[in-house]
Design a protein around this motif. Structure first.
Motif, PDB file in Angstrom:
ATOM      1  N   LYS A  73       0.834  -1.209   0.000  1.00 33.18           N
ATOM      2  CA  LYS A  73       0.000   0.000   0.000  1.00 33.18           C
ATOM      3  C   LYS A  73       0.863   1.250   0.000  1.00 33.18           C
ATOM      4  CE  LYS A  73      -3.700   2.195   2.637  1.00 33.18           C
ATOM      5  NZ  LYS A  73      -4.562   2.095   3.829  1.00 33.18           N
ATOM      6  N   SER A  74       1.913   1.246   0.808  1.00 32.08           N
ATOM      7  CA  SER A  74       2.776   2.434   0.880  1.00 32.08           C
ATOM      8  C   SER A  74       3.621   2.614  -0.375  1.00 32.08           C
ATOM      9  CB  SER A  74       3.672   2.381   2.121  1.00 32.08           C
ATOM     10  OG  SER A  74       4.655   1.375   1.978  1.00 32.08           O
ATOM     11  N   LYS A  75       3.825   1.525  -1.139  1.00 29.82           N
ATOM     12  CA  LYS A  75       4.628   1.578  -2.366  1.00 29.82           C
ATOM     13  C   LYS A  75       3.780   1.263  -3.595  1.00 29.82           C
ATOM     14  CE  LYS A  75       8.824  -0.026  -0.091  1.00 29.82           C
ATOM     15  NZ  LYS A  75       9.878  -1.040  -0.125  1.00 29.82           N
ATOM     16  N   PHE A  76       2.508   1.608  -3.539  1.00 32.46           N
ATOM     17  CA  PHE A  76       1.572   1.195  -4.580  1.00 32.46           C
ATOM     18  C   PHE A  76       2.038   1.572  -5.985  1.00 32.46           C
ATOM     19  CE2 PHE A  76      -2.431   1.512  -7.040  1.00 32.46           C
ATOM     20  CZ  PHE A  76      -2.828   0.199  -6.929  1.00 32.46           C
ATOM     21  N   SER A  77       2.461   2.799  -6.179  1.00 36.39           N
ATOM     22  CA  SER A  77       2.918   3.236  -7.510  1.00 36.39           C
ATOM     23  C   SER A  77       4.103   2.407  -7.983  1.00 36.39           C
ATOM     24  CB  SER A  77       3.299   4.716  -7.494  1.00 36.39           C
ATOM     25  OG  SER A  77       2.148   5.509  -7.339  1.00 36.39           O
ATOM     26  N   GLU A  78       5.028   2.140  -7.080  1.00 39.98           N
ATOM     27  CA  GLU A  78       6.203   1.333  -7.420  1.00 39.98           C
ATOM     28  C   GLU A  78       5.802  -0.097  -7.766  1.00 39.98           C
ATOM     29  OE1 GLU A  78      10.062  -0.501  -5.105  1.00 39.98           O
ATOM     30  OE2 GLU A  78       9.339   1.461  -4.449  1.00 39.98           O
ATOM     31  N   VAL A  79       4.864  -0.649  -7.019  1.00 40.45           N
ATOM     32  CA  VAL A  79       4.386  -2.008  -7.279  1.00 40.45           C
ATOM     33  C   VAL A  79       3.782  -2.094  -8.680  1.00 40.45           C
ATOM     34  CG1 VAL A  79       2.631  -3.725  -6.615  1.00 40.45           C
ATOM     35  CG2 VAL A  79       4.030  -2.611  -4.857  1.00 40.45           C
ATOM     36  N   ILE A  80       2.952  -1.118  -9.016  1.00 37.82           N
ATOM     37  CA  ILE A  80       2.316  -1.102 -10.333  1.00 37.82           C
ATOM     38  C   ILE A  80       3.362  -0.932 -11.433  1.00 37.82           C
ATOM     39  CG2 ILE A  80       0.696   0.134 -11.831  1.00 37.82           C
ATOM     40  CD1 ILE A  80      -0.565  -1.548  -9.517  1.00 37.82           C
ATOM     41  N   THR A  81       4.315  -0.032 -11.232  1.00 36.58           N
ATOM     42  CA  THR A  81       5.374   0.194 -12.225  1.00 36.58           C
ATOM     43  C   THR A  81       6.199  -1.071 -12.433  1.00 36.58           C
ATOM     44  OG1 THR A  81       5.487   2.545 -11.708  1.00 36.58           O
ATOM     45  CG2 THR A  81       7.427   1.570 -12.759  1.00 36.58           C
ATOM     46  N   ASP A  82       6.562  -1.738 -11.341  1.00 37.88           N
ATOM     47  CA  ASP A  82       7.344  -2.969 -11.458  1.00 37.88           C
ATOM     48  C   ASP A  82       6.569  -4.054 -12.206  1.00 37.88           C
ATOM     49  OD1 ASP A  82       9.375  -1.730 -10.096  1.00 37.88           O
ATOM     50  OD2 ASP A  82       9.100  -2.844  -8.222  1.00 37.88           O
ATOM     51  N   ALA A  83       5.288  -4.156 -11.918  1.00 36.93           N
ATOM     52  CA  ALA A  83       4.468  -5.163 -12.596  1.00 36.93           C
ATOM     53  C   ALA A  83       4.308  -4.831 -14.075  1.00 36.93           C
ATOM     54  CB  ALA A  83       3.103  -5.265 -11.925  1.00 36.93           C
ATOM     55  N   GLU A  84       4.087  -3.570 -14.371  1.00 44.27           N
ATOM     56  CA  GLU A  84       3.825  -3.165 -15.754  1.00 44.27           C
ATOM     57  C   GLU A  84       5.084  -3.130 -16.607  1.00 44.27           C
ATOM     58  OE1 GLU A  84       1.789   0.548 -18.190  1.00 44.27           O
ATOM     59  OE2 GLU A  84       2.310   0.797 -16.098  1.00 44.27           O
ATOM     60  N   HIS A  85       6.113  -2.462 -16.136  1.00 41.33           N
ATOM     61  CA  HIS A  85       7.294  -2.218 -16.975  1.00 41.33           C
ATOM     62  C   HIS A  85       8.415  -3.244 -16.806  1.00 41.33           C
ATOM     63  CE1 HIS A  85       5.600   1.486 -18.405  1.00 41.33           C
ATOM     64  NE2 HIS A  85       5.384   1.878 -17.160  1.00 41.33           N
TER      65      HIS A  85
END
Length: 83
Positions: A10-22
């Motif tokens: 939750k605290s790293k949500f943007s990073e989690v999404i970026t890692d999954a996507e890119h």
């Protein structure tokens, strides 16, 4: 596969999404050290959908070849639901 607690994800949500996507990473989300979800990119999700469709088609082909299939009415009766 990277594993994160729900709070950490939750605290790293943007990073989690970026890692999954890119980076095409699969991120395991845990609650009390038990797996509860996986975050994957949309492209990976679409690949899994295609594989699932192929698998289900093969199962259907095998079922038809064996002659083991039921009408909708028979299935409804077996699982005790009304149509």
């Amino acid at each position: 596969m990277k594993a994160l607690s729900i709070a950490n994800a939750k605290s790293k949500f943007s990073e989690v999404i970026t890692d999954a996507e890119h980076k095409k990473e699969r991120i395991l989300i845990e609650k009390r050290n038990k797996p509860v979800a996986v975050v994957i990119g949309y492209g990976e999700y679409k690949k899994l959908e295609v594989l699932e469709d192929i698998y289900e088609s093969k199962l259907l082909e095998e079922t038809i070849k064996k002659g083991k299939f039921y009408s909708l009415e028979e299935v409804a009766k077996r699982v005790k639901i009304g149509l």
